[in-house]
Design a protein around this motif. Structure first.
Motif, PDB file in Angstrom:
ATOM      1  N   LEU A 250       0.842  -1.189   0.000  1.00 28.76           N
ATOM      2  CA  LEU A 250       0.000   0.000   0.000  1.00 28.76           C
ATOM      3  C   LEU A 250       0.882   1.246   0.000  1.00 28.76           C
ATOM      4  O   LEU A 250       1.708   1.425   0.890  1.00 28.76           O
ATOM      5  N   VAL A 251       0.714   2.088  -1.017  1.00 29.52           N
ATOM      6  CA  VAL A 251       1.551   3.280  -1.139  1.00 29.52           C
ATOM      7  C   VAL A 251       0.746   4.580  -1.086  1.00 29.52           C
ATOM      8  O   VAL A 251       1.315   5.655  -0.955  1.00 29.52           O
ATOM      9  N   GLU A 252      -0.572   4.482  -1.218  1.00 36.31           N
ATOM     10  CA  GLU A 252      -1.433   5.655  -1.136  1.00 36.31           C
ATOM     11  C   GLU A 252      -2.672   5.310  -0.315  1.00 36.31           C
ATOM     12  O   GLU A 252      -3.014   4.141  -0.147  1.00 36.31           O
ATOM     13  N   ASP A 253      -3.365   6.342   0.183  1.00 40.34           N
ATOM     14  CA  ASP A 253      -4.606   6.141   0.924  1.00 40.34           C
ATOM     15  C   ASP A 253      -5.794   6.064  -0.025  1.00 40.34           C
ATOM     16  O   ASP A 253      -5.891   6.847  -0.972  1.00 40.34           O
ATOM     17  N   ASP A 254      -6.674   5.107   0.218  1.00 41.43           N
ATOM     18  CA  ASP A 254      -7.955   5.033  -0.484  1.00 41.43           C
ATOM     19  C   ASP A 254      -8.946   4.399   0.471  1.00 41.43           C
ATOM     20  O   ASP A 254      -8.941   3.182   0.684  1.00 41.43           O
TER      21      ASP A 254
END
Length: 298
Positions: A159-163
C-alpha cells in the motif's frame, strides 16, 4: 555445445527458445497460449521433441506467472488459469525424461539479469517488473528469497497511497503498474481509452496537462514503493523490468522523483540509496532465467 530449452509461459503467448550454455538464444518460436491444460502440456512436449530431432537437449527450464513452489508445483498460475494447482515440473519430467526446472516469471527474469544482465556481479538486489501489475523478485546472497509460502516478490500488493473506499486502489499494482496503474488512471479522465502507455509520454512531451499530471502522480507512487523496498531490504541495486523500462524518459524521471522523495524524508535524506537501473535482457529474460535454473540443478 550443450543446449537447453527455455519456455516463457504468458497469458496470451508462450515463447520458446533453444539456449546454449552461454545463455545465447540460437532459435526462437512463439505460439498462442492454449486455454486448457491438456492442450498446453501437449504443445510444450511437442515443441521440445521437435527441437530434439535436430539438437540434443540437456534440460528444460520453464518460466510461468503465479505462486511457484520450489518443487515446481503451481499454487497459482496468474493469467494461465488452467495450470493452477498443477505439478508442472512433475508432468514435464515424466513426459520428456529430461531435467526440468519451473520458476516464477519475475524470479526467472531476475536470475537472468544476474547471469548476463544488469545484476551481473551483484549479490543482493531487487527486481521489479512493471506490466499489467507489479511483480518482482528479491535476491539475497545470490539466492532467490521465496518466503514461507513462495509469495515473496509480490511487491504490487504494498500500500503506497490512501484510499478509504477501496484499499487495494492504493496499492502499488494500481498506482505503479503500467496497465492497471498508469493507463487505467489516464483513461479514467480521458475521452480516449489508450492501450499503449507510450502515447501518454508523447502527450506529456506535447504539454498535455492530463498526461503530465497523471505521470507526476505515477512517478510519486512508484518512487515511494521503491524507497519502501530499499529501506526494508537494503539492496545493492534495484532493477526495473517490463516494456516501460526501455523508455529513457521514464527511467530519468523515476530516478529524479526517488531523489525528490528522499530529500524530504529526514531519516534517509543523507543516505546513499542503491542505484535504480533498467533491466538489460528485456523480453528474453524469462527464457534465459528459466534455463539458468535447470543448468544449476543438473
Amino acid at each position: 555445445m550443450t543446449n537447453f530449452v527455455g519456455i516463457d509461459i504468458g497469458g496470451t503467448t508462450i515463447k520458446v527458445g533453444l539456449v546454449n550454455q552461454e545463455g545465447q538464444i540460437v532459435r526462437k518460436e512463439a505460439f498462442e497460449t492454449p486455454q486448457d491444460q491438456t492442450t498446453l502440456i501437449a504443445k510444450l512436449v511437442q515443441i521440445i521433441q521437435d527441437f530434439q530431432q535436430t539438437t540434443p537437449i540437456a534440460g528444460v527450464g520453464v518460466s510461468v506467472p503465479g505462486v511457484v513452489q520450489a518443487d515446481g508445483f503451481l499454487t497459482t498460475a496468474g493469467a494461465v488459469k488452467c495450470l493452477t494447482g498443477v505439478d508442472l515440473k512433475g508432468l514435464l519430467t515424466e513426459k520428456l525424461n529430461l531435467p526440468v526446472a519451473v520458476e516464477n516469471d519475475a524470479n526467472a527474469a531476475a536470475i537472468a539479469e544476474q547471469w548476463l544482465g544488469a545484476a551481473k556481479g551483484v549479490t543482493n538486489y531487487l527486481s521489479l517488473v512493471l506490466g499489467t501489475g507489479v511483480g518482482g523478485a528479491l535476491v539475497i546472497n545470490n539466492q532467490i528469497y521465496r518466503g514461507a509460502h513462495a509469495r515473496s516478490g509480490e511487491f504490487g500488493w504494498m500500500l503506497v497511497e490512501d484510499d478509504e473506499i477501496d484499499v487495494e486502489m492504493g496499492s502499488l499494482n494500481f498506482r505503479g503498474a503500467t496497465v492497471i496503474g498508469l493507463l487505467r488512471r489516464y483513461n479514467q479522465f480521458s475521452a480516449d481509452q489508450l492501450t499503449d502507455a507510450r502515447i501518454i509520454f508523447e502527450r506529456a512531451a506535447q504539454h498535455e496537462v492530463l498526461a503530465q499530471n497523471v505521470l507526476t502522480s505515477y512517478y510519486h507512487s512508484l518512487a515511494k514503493g521503491i524507497i519502501n523496498l530499499m529501506v526494508a531490504f537494503d539492496p545493492e541495486k534495484v532493477i526495473i523490468g517490463g516494456g516501460i523500462s526501455a523508455n529513457e524518459t521514464f527511467m530519468t524521471q523515476l530516478n529524479a522523483e526517488i531523489q525528490n522523495v528522499q530529500s524530504v524524508h529526514n531519516s534517509i535524506k543523507d543516505l546513499a540509496l542503491p542505484t535504480v537501473v533498467a533491466a538489460d535482457l528485456k523480453n528474453e529474460a524469462g527464457i534465459i532465467g528459466a534455463v539458468y535454473q535447470v543448468m544449476q540443478k543438473r
